[in-house]
Enzyme design. Sequence first.
Site, mmCIF file in Angstrom:
data_model
loop_
_atom_site.group_PDB
_atom_site.id
_atom_site.type_symbol
_atom_site.label_atom_id
_atom_site.label_comp_id
_atom_site.label_asym_id
_atom_site.label_seq_id
_atom_site.Cartn_x
_atom_site.Cartn_y
_atom_site.Cartn_z
ATOM 1 N N ASP A 1 -3.782 -15.756 7.301
ATOM 2 C CA ASP A 1 -2.363 -15.986 6.905
ATOM 3 C C ASP A 1 -1.821 -17.067 7.717
ATOM 4 O OD1 ASP A 1 -3.168 -14.706 4.262
ATOM 5 O OD2 ASP A 1 -1.830 -12.855 4.975
ATOM 6 N N ARG B 1 -6.220 -18.097 -9.204
ATOM 7 C CA ARG B 1 -6.809 -17.582 -8.355
ATOM 8 C C ARG B 1 -7.951 -16.699 -8.750
ATOM 9 N NH1 ARG B 1 -2.691 -15.429 -3.874
ATOM 10 N NH2 ARG B 1 -4.484 -15.186 -2.631
ATOM 11 N N ARG C 1 0.850 -1.288 0.064
ATOM 12 C CA ARG C 1 0.085 -0.129 0.206
ATOM 13 C C ARG C 1 0.705 1.202 -0.033
ATOM 14 N NH1 ARG C 1 -2.691 -4.376 1.881
ATOM 15 N NH2 ARG C 1 -4.862 -4.466 1.766
ATOM 16 N N ARG D 1 4.138 -19.613 2.760
ATOM 17 C CA ARG D 1 3.785 -19.824 4.133
ATOM 18 C C ARG D 1 3.748 -21.596 4.447
ATOM 19 N NH1 ARG D 1 2.997 -14.784 5.803
ATOM 20 N NH2 ARG D 1 1.619 -13.612 4.350
ATOM 21 N N SER E 1 -12.925 -9.960 3.004
ATOM 22 C CA SER E 1 -11.546 -9.857 2.132
ATOM 23 C C SER E 1 -10.882 -8.606 1.771
ATOM 24 C CB SER E 1 -11.785 -10.510 0.767
ATOM 25 O OG SER E 1 -10.700 -10.109 -0.156
ATOM 26 N N LYS F 1 -6.130 -19.415 -1.423
ATOM 27 C CA LYS F 1 -4.601 -18.688 -1.288
ATOM 28 C C LYS F 1 -3.719 -19.331 -2.381
ATOM 29 C CE LYS F 1 -6.285 -16.053 1.845
ATOM 30 N NZ LYS F 1 -6.290 -14.531 1.766
HETATM 31 C C1 S3P Z 1 -4.183 -9.210 2.096
HETATM 32 C C2 S3P Z 1 -5.368 -9.633 2.562
HETATM 33 C C3 S3P Z 1 -5.617 -11.012 2.734
HETATM 34 C C4 S3P Z 1 -4.128 -11.847 2.994
HETATM 35 C C5 S3P Z 1 -3.239 -11.627 1.984
HETATM 36 C C6 S3P Z 1 -3.054 -10.155 1.994
HETATM 37 C C7 S3P Z 1 -4.029 -7.734 2.001
HETATM 38 O O1 S3P Z 1 -6.301 -11.599 1.996
HETATM 39 O O2 S3P Z 1 -4.579 -13.400 3.044
HETATM 40 O O3 S3P Z 1 -1.803 -12.384 2.437
HETATM 41 O O4 S3P Z 1 -2.914 -7.113 1.904
HETATM 42 O O5 S3P Z 1 -4.980 -7.074 1.456
HETATM 43 P P1 S3P Z 1 -7.952 -11.292 1.804
HETATM 44 O O6 S3P Z 1 -8.236 -10.657 0.572
HETATM 45 O O7 S3P Z 1 -8.443 -12.691 1.829
HETATM 46 O O8 S3P Z 1 -8.586 -10.595 3.090
#
Ligand code: S3P
Length: 427
Positions: A313, A120, A25, A386, A165, A340
């Site tokens: 995670d 994905r 970000r 992971r 999410s 994932k």
């Molecule tokens: C993330 C959100 C999570 C996480 C990922 C990083 C992010 O996924 O699993 O490793 O930086 O916004 P989700 O979209 O399922 O929340």
Amino acid sequence: MIINKYNGCFKGEMTVPGDKSISHRSIMFGSLAEGETNVKNFLMGEDCLSTIGCFRDMGVEIEVSGTDVKIKGVGFKGLKKPEKTLDAGNSGTTIRILSGLLACQNFESRIDGDESLRKRPMSRVADPLNDMGADMECTNGKYPPVTIRPVEKIKAYRYVQPTASAQVKSCLLMAGMYGEGTVEIVQPEISRDHTERMMKYFGIPIEVEGKTVRIQKADVFKGKDIMVPGDISSAAFYMVAACIAKGSEILIRDVGLNPTRTGIIDVLLQMGGDIEIENERLENEEPIGDIRIKGSDLKGIEINGDIIPRIIDEIPIISLAAVFAEGTTVISDAEELKVKETDRIAAVCDELSKMGAKITPKDDGMVIEGTSKLSGAAVKTYGDHRMGMMLALAGGFADGDTEIDDIECIAVSNPDFFKILDTVKQI
Ligand code: S3P
């Protein structure tokens, strides 16, 4: 890579690399800001380097020196049409959040990724974006590569997320910054809120009310300095290692303690872990502090409901903690693990079973009978960082040698995983 059994415990202090979510970000908002954004403790993992690559391909000057990053922001409307397909590599966060931003640019773009990313789901962002008036097309209606074409306008919109999410939420917030009216997102449970916090930090008009997040069209905003806290998702591996190994005591300094991410602390405490938080403070809207962990007698627990997004995670490493706990651990409501970097329900159960764990998959999680005993075996990471780090620790606690294929994938989030572990390992 061959992992031998550890014979001792873990003692000492460490820091972990910068938070992956916040690092992504910082590049995104730093690029859209006017003027310079200087980032410290940026995660030089492959996923975040993919984000840097994408923004460089859109004309943003980004200088890297150690873990410092200087971004010369191009302003809210200053991104340039990339000359080639943007490469998100292995990073779901990059491709999903970027989709929302690209939906609002005046040029066409395409984003692709590696073999894992191409499996994905992208319809979770394409469907709401297209409802908002965007023009986003996925391969076979669902997957990367995706093509995003310019549109006249992004409409006011209210989206009730079917699944928690942060990637989807952040994608829609990005689009909302360029929209014609309020974009409102209602979450079933609160997912990580780093985008909301960073928007607030940069002065972007964001409003949070419980599980609802609202954004208005943003205006020009200025570059700022960002200090990235240590990634609690990387710290989680060392926390579990110290809990399992009797006699351990480690202090992990400067870790991000955002409440949407601290589920691992709550779970380990509930399992009987000896954990204390010290030196809590706030850095650029993000809570940060030190975590002290001692070797503990863990017990099995039930894990489900609204804690799941807060440990999404960490479930692979929590599964290893459960193997070394007394009694049964049941993890439910975690279907998201199937989409994932790999299907983490199947991968965790298959690989830990090969090492002798009593672990059974279920549709929304897994059941683990604590046995406190593993045997070395040949195991696979499925290219998932992971899985790699969890199996490396499993190998250290197993009798005999463990052979792990494709361990290099850990560079996605913690290229220094073994180096950091070695600094606290007592032999
Ligand atoms: C993330 C959100 C999570 C996480 C990922 C990083 C992010 O996924 O699993 O490793 O930086 O916004 P989700 O979209 O399922 O929340």
